[in-house]
Design a protein around this motif. Structure first.
Motif, mmCIF file in Angstrom:
data_model
loop_
_atom_site.group_PDB
_atom_site.id
_atom_site.type_symbol
_atom_site.label_atom_id
_atom_site.label_comp_id
_atom_site.label_asym_id
_atom_site.label_seq_id
_atom_site.Cartn_x
_atom_site.Cartn_y
_atom_site.Cartn_z
ATOM 1 N N PHE A 360 0.678 -1.249 0.169
ATOM 2 C CA PHE A 360 0.045 0.110 -0.070
ATOM 3 C C PHE A 360 0.739 0.976 -0.037
ATOM 4 O O PHE A 360 1.801 1.206 0.671
ATOM 5 N N ASP A 361 0.278 2.146 -0.824
ATOM 6 C CA ASP A 361 1.385 3.340 -0.911
ATOM 7 C C ASP A 361 1.035 4.361 0.371
ATOM 8 O O ASP A 361 0.338 4.011 1.150
ATOM 9 N N ALA A 362 1.789 5.688 0.024
ATOM 10 C CA ALA A 362 1.639 6.611 1.114
ATOM 11 C C ALA A 362 0.266 6.980 1.385
ATOM 12 O O ALA A 362 -0.089 7.487 2.580
ATOM 13 N N GLN A 363 -0.725 7.134 0.295
ATOM 14 C CA GLN A 363 -2.038 7.210 0.302
ATOM 15 C C GLN A 363 -3.094 6.148 1.021
ATOM 16 O O GLN A 363 -4.145 6.122 0.820
ATOM 17 N N ARG A 364 -2.126 5.073 1.256
ATOM 18 C CA ARG A 364 -3.044 3.790 1.793
ATOM 19 C C ARG A 364 -3.920 3.185 0.803
ATOM 20 O O ARG A 364 -4.874 2.604 0.969
ATOM 21 N N ASP A 389 -8.486 1.172 -0.971
ATOM 22 C CA ASP A 389 -7.543 1.629 0.298
ATOM 23 C C ASP A 389 -7.536 0.612 1.121
ATOM 24 O O ASP A 389 -8.334 -0.459 1.320
ATOM 25 N N ASP A 390 -6.656 0.762 1.921
ATOM 26 C CA ASP A 390 -6.570 -0.341 3.265
ATOM 27 C C ASP A 390 -7.605 -0.591 3.710
ATOM 28 O O ASP A 390 -8.129 -1.614 4.089
ATOM 29 N N TRP A 412 -8.883 -2.142 16.697
ATOM 30 C CA TRP A 412 -8.096 -2.840 16.186
ATOM 31 C C TRP A 412 -7.592 -2.532 14.620
ATOM 32 O O TRP A 412 -6.335 -2.581 14.443
ATOM 33 N N LYS A 413 -8.433 -1.994 14.060
ATOM 34 C CA LYS A 413 -8.069 -1.383 12.692
ATOM 35 C C LYS A 413 -6.853 -0.209 12.925
ATOM 36 O O LYS A 413 -5.952 -0.120 12.023
ATOM 37 N N ASN A 414 -7.177 0.792 13.746
ATOM 38 C CA ASN A 414 -6.230 1.737 14.009
ATOM 39 C C ASN A 414 -4.981 1.224 14.425
ATOM 40 O O ASN A 414 -4.035 1.865 14.189
ATOM 41 N N LYS A 415 -5.173 0.451 15.337
ATOM 42 C CA LYS A 415 -3.614 -0.006 15.550
ATOM 43 C C LYS A 415 -2.915 -0.719 14.592
ATOM 44 O O LYS A 415 -1.501 -0.567 14.453
ATOM 45 N N LEU A 416 -3.705 -1.473 13.751
ATOM 46 C CA LEU A 416 -2.891 -2.140 12.628
ATOM 47 C C LEU A 416 -2.259 -0.846 11.609
ATOM 48 O O LEU A 416 -1.273 -1.126 11.108
ATOM 49 N N HIS A 417 -2.993 0.249 11.423
ATOM 50 C CA HIS A 417 -2.511 1.127 10.464
ATOM 51 C C HIS A 417 -1.625 1.908 11.293
ATOM 52 O O HIS A 417 -1.115 3.040 10.493
ATOM 53 N N GLU A 418 -1.012 1.855 12.584
ATOM 54 C CA GLU A 418 -0.020 2.284 13.249
ATOM 55 C C GLU A 418 1.194 2.104 12.381
ATOM 56 O O GLU A 418 2.245 2.761 12.403
ATOM 57 N N ALA A 419 1.364 1.347 11.483
ATOM 58 C CA ALA A 419 2.317 0.721 10.758
ATOM 59 C C ALA A 419 2.703 1.815 9.639
ATOM 60 O O ALA A 419 4.038 1.920 9.408
ATOM 61 N N TYR A 420 1.671 2.664 9.282
ATOM 62 C CA TYR A 420 2.170 3.594 8.647
ATOM 63 C C TYR A 420 3.056 4.819 9.094
ATOM 64 O O TYR A 420 3.519 5.604 8.306
ATOM 65 N N GLU A 447 9.664 4.821 1.329
ATOM 66 C CA GLU A 447 8.935 5.954 0.469
ATOM 67 C C GLU A 447 7.749 6.194 0.748
ATOM 68 O O GLU A 447 6.970 7.218 0.407
ATOM 69 N N GLY A 448 7.343 5.451 2.072
ATOM 70 C CA GLY A 448 5.928 5.908 2.337
ATOM 71 C C GLY A 448 5.127 4.712 2.085
ATOM 72 O O GLY A 448 5.309 4.111 1.154
ATOM 73 N N GLY A 449 4.036 4.336 2.952
ATOM 74 C CA GLY A 449 3.290 3.102 2.900
ATOM 75 C C GLY A 449 3.650 2.028 3.556
ATOM 76 O O GLY A 449 4.573 1.970 4.582
ATOM 77 N N VAL A 450 3.013 0.787 3.461
ATOM 78 C CA VAL A 450 3.302 -0.292 4.119
ATOM 79 C C VAL A 450 3.236 -1.349 3.363
ATOM 80 O O VAL A 450 2.444 -1.560 2.387
ATOM 81 N N THR A 451 4.051 -2.265 3.674
ATOM 82 C CA THR A 451 3.927 -3.682 3.063
ATOM 83 C C THR A 451 3.450 -4.809 3.773
ATOM 84 O O THR A 451 4.140 -4.838 4.731
ATOM 85 N N TYR A 452 2.501 -5.470 3.375
ATOM 86 C CA TYR A 452 1.706 -6.621 4.224
ATOM 87 C C TYR A 452 2.389 -8.025 3.704
ATOM 88 O O TYR A 452 2.484 -8.164 2.460
#
Length: 837
Positions: A360-364, A389-390, A412-420, A447-452
């Motif tokens: 997922f890129d910097a814009q999720r 989006d995520d 739970w989802k907000n905690k998961l999105h702390e990875a950004y 460069e921003g974003g997250v890899t799952y």
């Protein structure tokens, strides 16, 4: 005489009076004007002259001369003193004038705040005057004004170092200086040093007004000049082409890299000829961009040294013209292309992974996913290709009950999105409603974003549980073994041990839990067994790298116990060490060994006894045989029929007894290792005939037929003919004894590739299984089915003679079906075969 003496006395008295008068005159001179003193002196002199005669006059003249000299000296002294007093008064007046002038000068000198420091010639102690409060705290400057010389206390480090060097040069070489500095508290000062009149003087004053502004401007000008020179030097030495142009487009500055890029001899040549770096089209685009704004940026191809390269050109519009720089971006472009290719290869590789990958890129928003990700969550391609989006992906998975059941899904989802916003990867395991366990790794991208990264770990967790169970079983098994077991890692440290190991060597379980090295365990075990060779071999087996092999050792400890030690290399580089208490086994083995030795001794005694008795019996038996033959000879006289029968019985019995004794002697020789074979070619047919001749009377007596079957291809083989005949004789005699009357004994001879086999078969009752194992032992015979009770030596001789030839004896028998005994002789004995090779 008395008159003279009287004159002298009078003269003396007169002189005394004169001296007293002169003393009074001197006092007067000292306390009154000179004229009064002279009058007083003349009166005294006149009074004295009137009282003296001639002689007294002479004496008086001498005294007066002396007195006159004294008076003159006193007068001169008085006058000198008067002049000194007058001069002192003049000097005092001059001093007062100089002090007043000094005060005026000092007031003029310190009209503005400043400090003067002076060193007199030959004096190392400086004199400090002025307002030291400019630089020092009040308490310091009032007590120690010389602290102003500690420049580091009121100046920054670099200006303080400049002052130190300047003052040292002034004191050592008389070099003057003029410095403009800024103190630690921000004051601008001027420090000037000069050598004046044999003194070194340093004046420090605070700048103010126009002088301060001038000093600040000078300092800023110097800083700007240094900065300009530094920037110009950097631009000149920079490896990238840098240039400036006037408003009319002509070059005003170019560096060496610009000259090289335009094939000019130097920068001056490039400026003089106004050489262009860019082609006309690029120059026009650059001019338009600068005309419309203040900046131009672009990657342009430029031919440099005959090679086409790419440069990142950046130009700015500045006062009076423009400035530009071109940075070689050829390698950057190549690396960018390589990076794109690498990214494509990376994506292709990710597509082949069994792990699910979603980026997922910097814009999720979803920018990449692989096929394993799609299959893991069973999502359709249309939805994924729309770059959701995520949060949308998670909401869809939750709606399809593919995510863990959470009470507060939003938290739970907000905690998961702390990875950004994280800087490190996080790991977690999701237990899904369908029973699967999914491992998730969230990695923030630079460069921003997250890899799952998703992995189905259901099977691996199950295997882990089973592995844990196996480990527990292994631990329980080791703990309940009677053997002492310890496992040492490749570093020589104990990784695993069971309680019997600690008990066997009286070790502390807590000490072993610290994973001690084998050398430490060796020191703990030495009180029970102290043998350097054993411990060295054990250390080598545990810590060795190249030669990892099994080591089997047996030790007897100081407490009398006997242990069997064994090391076994394990596949992971570790080594398992086991100790087994074999004290009881060793005691039983020792007892059995002693008993066996006793039996062997008894057997040797028996053999020696039989050998001795056989020799002792042979002599009288030979005598009996001789006399029996002598009695049966007709030359000794006729015998009655009964006597002839008895002599015949004696001859038959003595021959049988002689055969038994010879067999016993042969066996004794074999057991003693003294039997040698007389090897030579053996005619098989001849040997069989010789053996058959010895059993003809038995065949006739028991009415048994003998069948002989010899392979025509067999002619001869190498062996001891006498012993082969003896073997065949014993086999045939044994078969006849066990064959029923009217039965048949068969002798078959066959030739193999390397052996000749003699097989004797009877039709007797066969051999019982209990007797089959010991039928070849000495003095063993089976009475069942035999018509004659023998000594049990025949078959033992057969096996011994065959084995001496390098052959073997085989027996096949079944109860009620007869017996077959096969003797295999090598065609060529082993000794001759080795010699031929």
């Amino acid at each position: 005489m008395s008159g003279v003496l009287g004159s002298i006395r009078r003269t003396s008295l007169s002189c005394t009076s004169l001296v007293h008068g002169l003393a009074g005159t001197a006092v007067m001179v000292a306390s009154s004007p000179a004229r009064a003193a002279d009058d007083h002196l003349a009166a005294i002199t006149s009074s004295l002259l009137l009282d003296l005669n001639r002689h007294e006059m002479m004496t008086l003249i001498i005294a007066l001369a002396a007195l006159g000299f004294s008076v003159m000296s006193a007068i001169m002294l008085v006058r000198t003193r008067q002049r000194a007093v007058a001069r002192e008064a003049g000097l005092r007046a001059d001093l007062q004038g100089l002090q007043a002038e000094s005060d005026r000068f000092q007031a003029l000198l310190f009209a503005e705040p400043q400090v003067l420091i002076s060193w007199a010639a030959g004096d190392s102690r400086p004199q400090v005057s002025g307002d030291t409060a400019l630089f020092l705290p009040l308490e310091t400057q009032s007590r120690q004004p010389q602290r102003v010389l500690a420049f580091g206390t009121w100046l920054p480090p670099e200006p303080a170092l400049q002052m130190d060097h300047a003052v040292d040069a002034l004191l050592d070489k008389g070099e003057g200086f003029l410095l403009q500095l800024v103190t630690s508290n921000g004051r601008s000062i001027e420090a000037m040093g000069r050598a004046v009149g044999g003194q070194a003087v340093v004046r420090i004053r605070e700048l103010s007004g126009v002088r301060r502004e001038l000093a600040d401007m000078t300092r800023r000008f110097k800083a700007l000049q240094e900065e300009t020179e530094m920037l110009r030097g950097f631009a000149t030495a920079a490896p990238w082409p840098i240039w400036t142009r006037r408003s009319d487009g002509t070059l005003s500055f170019a560096n060496a890299a610009y000259a090289r890029a335009t094939d000019a001899s130097d920068a001056a040549d490039a400026i003089g000829r106004n050489l262009e770096l860019l082609d006309s089209g690029d120059r026009a685009a650059l001019a338009r961009a600068l005309g419309d704004g203040y900046e131009y940026s672009g990657r342009l191809p430029i031919v440099v040294g005959g090679e086409r390269r790419y440069y990142d050109v950046r130009a700015l519009k500045v006062s009076g013209g423009s400035a530009g720089i071109a940075v070689d971006a050829t390698e950057t472009a190549a690396l960018g292309a390589a990076l794109e290719r690498m990214a494509d290869a990376h994506r292709r590789t990710l597509d082949q992974l069994s792990s699910g990958v979603a980026v997922f890129d910097a814009q999720r928003r979803l920018s990449f996913y692989n096929d394993s990700y799609r299959k893991l969550w069973d999502l359709d391609r249309i939805f994924l290709d729309s770059h959701p989006d995520d949060s949308t992906v998670l909401d869809r998975l939750r709606a399809e009950r593919k995510l863990p059941e959470e009470r507060d899904f939003k938290a739970w989802k907000n905690k998961l999105h702390e990875a950004y916003r994280a800087v490190e990867a996080e790991k977690d395991v999701w237990y899904l409603p369908d029973g699967r366990a999914v491992s998730i790794v969230t990695t923030p991208n630079p460069e921003g974003g997250v890899t799952y990264l998703f992995d189905d770990v259901t099977e691996s967790l199950d295997l882990k549980r089973r592995y844990g169970g196996l480990i527990d079983v292994q631990r329980e098994t080791l703990d309940n073994l009677s053997e002492a077991v310890a496992v040492f890692g490749s570093n020589g440290c104990a990784q695993l041990f069971n309680p019997p190991f600690a008990r066997m060597w009286n070790l502390s379980a807590e000490a072993l839990q610290s994973q001690p090295h084998i050398e430490a365990i060796e020191e703990w075990c030495r009180p029970l067994f102290d043998d350097d060779v054993f411990w060295q071999a054990l250390r080598g087996a545990i810590t060795g790298i190249d030669d990892r092999r099994h080591v089997l050792l047996k030790i007897e400890r100081k407490d009398g116990s006997v242990l069997a030690c064994k090391t076994m290399p394990l596949p992971d580089g570790a080594t398992m060490l086991t100790f087994q208490d074999i004290t009881d086994t060793e005691n039983v083995e020792r007892a059995l060994r002693e008993r066996n030795e006793a039996l062997e001794t008894a057997d040797r005694i028996k053999i020696d006894f039989v050998h001795h008795v056989s020799y002792e019996l042979r002599s009288p038996l030979t005598t009996i045989i001789g006399f029996a033959h002598f009695l049966s000879d007709s030359s000794t006289g006729p015998l009655t029929e009964k006597q002839a029968e008895y002599v015949n019985y004696i001859t038959t019995s003595t021959n049988a007894l002689m055969a038994i004794i010879n067999n016993i002697l042969d066996l004794a020789s074999i057991d003693a290792g003294a039997m040698t074979l007389n090897l030579g070619p053996i005619d098989i047919r001849k040997a069989i005939d010789a053996a058959a001749e010895g059993i003809q009377d038995r065949l006739a007596r028991d009415q048994i037929a003998l069948q002989i079957d010899v392979d025509p291809a067999i002619e001869s083989f190498v062996g001891d003919e006498r012993r082969v005949v003896q073997v065949l004789y014993n086999l045939l005699a044994n078969a006849i004894d066990f064959s029923p009357s009217q039965g048949t004994v068969r002798l078959t001879v066959r030739r193999g590739e390397t052996r000749v086999a003699f097989t004797v078969t009877d039709s007797g009752p066969g051999i019982a299984p209990a007797f089959k194992e010991k039928m070849f032992d000495l003095f063993e015979s089976d009475p069942q089915g035999s018509r004659h009770r023998g000594a049990g030596l025949g078959l033992s001789l057969v096996r011994s003679f065959v084995e001496l030839h390098g052959g073997k004896v085989l027996v096949e028998s079944a109860v009620g079906r007869g017996t077959s005994v096969t003797c295999e002789f090598p065609i060529e004995p082993a000794a001759q075969r080795h010699a031929a090779e």
